[in-house]
Scaffold this active site. Structure first.
Site, PDB file in Angstrom:
ATOM      1  N   ASP A   1       0.846  -1.180   0.000  1.00 38.79           N
ATOM      2  CA  ASP A   1       0.000   0.000   0.000  1.00 38.79           C
ATOM      3  C   ASP A   1       0.889   1.241   0.000  1.00 38.79           C
ATOM      4  O   ASP A   1       2.065   1.180   0.340  1.00 38.79           O
ATOM      5  CB  ASP A   1      -0.943   0.019   1.193  1.00 38.79           C
ATOM      6  CG  ASP A   1      -0.228  -0.045   2.534  1.00 38.79           C
ATOM      7  OD1 ASP A   1       0.813  -0.725   2.633  1.00 38.79           O
ATOM      8  OD2 ASP A   1      -0.711   0.576   3.496  1.00 38.79           O
TER       9      ASP A   1
ATOM     10  N   GLU B   1      -0.347  -1.297   5.800  1.00 42.31           N
ATOM     11  CA  GLU B   1       0.783  -0.908   6.645  1.00 42.31           C
ATOM     12  C   GLU B   1       0.818   0.590   6.892  1.00 42.31           C
ATOM     13  O   GLU B   1       1.136   1.045   7.988  1.00 42.31           O
ATOM     14  CB  GLU B   1       2.097  -1.373   6.011  1.00 42.31           C
ATOM     15  CG  GLU B   1       3.333  -1.229   6.908  1.00 42.31           C
ATOM     16  CD  GLU B   1       4.025   0.119   6.832  1.00 42.31           C
ATOM     17  OE1 GLU B   1       4.934   0.377   7.638  1.00 42.31           O
ATOM     18  OE2 GLU B   1       3.643   0.946   5.961  1.00 42.31           O
TER      19      GLU B   1
END
Length: 436
Positions: A79, A145
């Site tokens: 991400d 994350e």
């Protein structure tokens, strides 16, 4: 092991890795919106011959290469953060750019370059017949994350029931080997007041004024020394063996910090006394500090004690759905972790790197001078999935990844093609050296 053959193989995949990374950049993939990144990684893993590729219920992708006894992990969160003010970018952050040495675009350093090198590191192991009955390689592309570091690995360990012998975090390390990081936590302080008309403020109890007293002392925690005569001793005290049994590792990682990151209030109107005030505190923790000690430290401040039951100190919770709709609640605590310099994992990665590239960091024409001035073995400034891998679950973790920490979350983000090649080669050599 033929290290020159590994280097040659990694260099041979430079163009493939460049294309793979540029493809990933084209998809915006902020936390909870990573589906296109995951699907593109699945396509590449299957193309290069992974033995098994799975997407778990949270949306993490797990690719396995080999069938040996010891499971060795390579983790990359896939991400990204958003782009911020578009005017600060000199190029389209999702179209990116490519030069002879560089690849630009959101996520190139932080940290999709890591998944690219890990996938091709595993392919090199297969190409050169390095896979053996001693180990299986697991490459994970993990989600959320940036929102909640480590949440993905809490799910992988506790729900997927996957626990490698150790994990390499492929977060950017500027050509170095990183063996730890400070932890962090997200603290909330709530203060109650009583509203009244602003023309007669003495009739009320202004929550903002109470919070102002508390914030002066929070600032003192960050800025004060730890001398005997200092009432509110600064966080620097944790570097002193008189206060911290883990002072040596604290000095390696760096002192903890605290800062106010957000402030909120409620009031009936702009003509009234505020009846509540709340703040968020970003707390970075060094070795020897825990979430309990950090909360107790705020609760012990003189102003917090003074206002008693009108003050609540707590920790934030995270419970945002992943791209698959999975909700996996967790408190916003991200523990400090550090792996010893003489640990088997540290020495194996050091041997893999030095056997391939020598005793110092290397880099592109732009980065080499700065990198060579830094120690080969060091630590991150920011936080990684290691907070769960090692911090919560005790799985040894070590860092080595393409790109630069300073590129993370910055406009005009870029990485270097050479870094992709170097990391793929080191990843390919590591498991054999670890299991020899």
């Amino acid at each position: 092991m033929d290290f020159q053959a590994i280097k040659t193989a990694a260099e041979g995949y430079r163009a493939d890795m460049t294309k793979f990374l540029r493809d990933l950049v084209k998809f915006p993939g902020e936390s909870c919106g990573e589906k296109e990144h995951i699907m593109r990684i699945k396509e590449e893993m299957e193309k290069v011959g992974f033995d098994k590729v799975e997407i778990d219920p949270m949306g993490n992708i797990l690719g396995y290469m080999g069938h040996g006894e010891t499971l060795i992990g390579f983790d990359a969160h896939i991400d990204t953060v958003g782009i911020g003010n578009r005017a600060n970018w000199a190029f389209d952050p999702y179209e990116g750019f490519e030069s002879e040495e560089e690849i630009g675009g959101r996520g190139t350093s932080d940290q999709m370059g890591g998944i690219v090198s890990a996938v091709y590191g595993a392919k090199i192991m297969k190409d050169l017949s390095l896979l053996s009955d001693k180990y299986t390689v697991l490459v994970t592309g993990t989600v959320q994350e940036e929102d909640c570091d480590g949440l993905c690995w809490e799910y992988i360990v506790k729900e997927d029931k996957v626990k490698p012998a150790f994990v390499v975090s492929t977060e950017p390390t500027d050509g170095g080997i990183y063996r730890g990081q400070r932890g962090r936590m997200e603290i909330r302080v709530d203060v109650k007041g009583v509203s009244c008309h602003g023309s007669a403020p003495e009739r009320g109890d202004n929550a903002i004024y109470k919070m102002a007293d508390i914030l002066r002392e929070v600032r003192a925690l960050n800025e004060n020394d730890a001398e005997d005569g200092t009432e509110i001793k600064g966080l620097v005290k944790m570097l002193d063996e008189a206060y911290n049994p883990q002072w040596q590792e604290a000095r390696f990682l760096g002192r903890g910090t605290v800062t106010t990151s957000e402030i909120f209030f409620t009031s009936p109107s702009r003509c009234a006394v505020a009846d509540s005030c709340s703040v968020s505190l970003d707390r970075r923790m060094t070795a020897g500090e825990t979430w309990e000690s950090c909360l107790d430290e705020i609760r012990a401040l003189p102003a917090v004690q003074k206002y008693g039951e009108d003050v609540t100190v707590s920790m934030y919770q995270y419970e945002r759905p992943s791209w698959t709709g999975c909700v996996y609640p967790i408190e916003c605590y991200f523990p400090t972790w550090v792996i010893p310099e003489d640990h088997k994992v540290t020495t194996a990665l050091h041997e893999a790197y030095t056997s391939l590239y020598g005793e110092s960091r290397i880099g592109s024409s732009e980065t080499e001078e700065m990198r060579r001035a830094r120690p080969l073995v060091d630590k991150w400034t920011f936080s990684t999935n290691g907070v769960s891998i090692m911090g919560r679950n005790g799985i040894p973790c070590i860092g080595f990844g393409p790109g630069a920490e300073a590129q993370a979350h910055a406009p005009n983000e870029k990485t270097w093609k050479q870094d992709l090649v170097v990391c793929a080669a080191v990843y390919a050599a590591l498991p054999t050296l670890y299991t020899k």
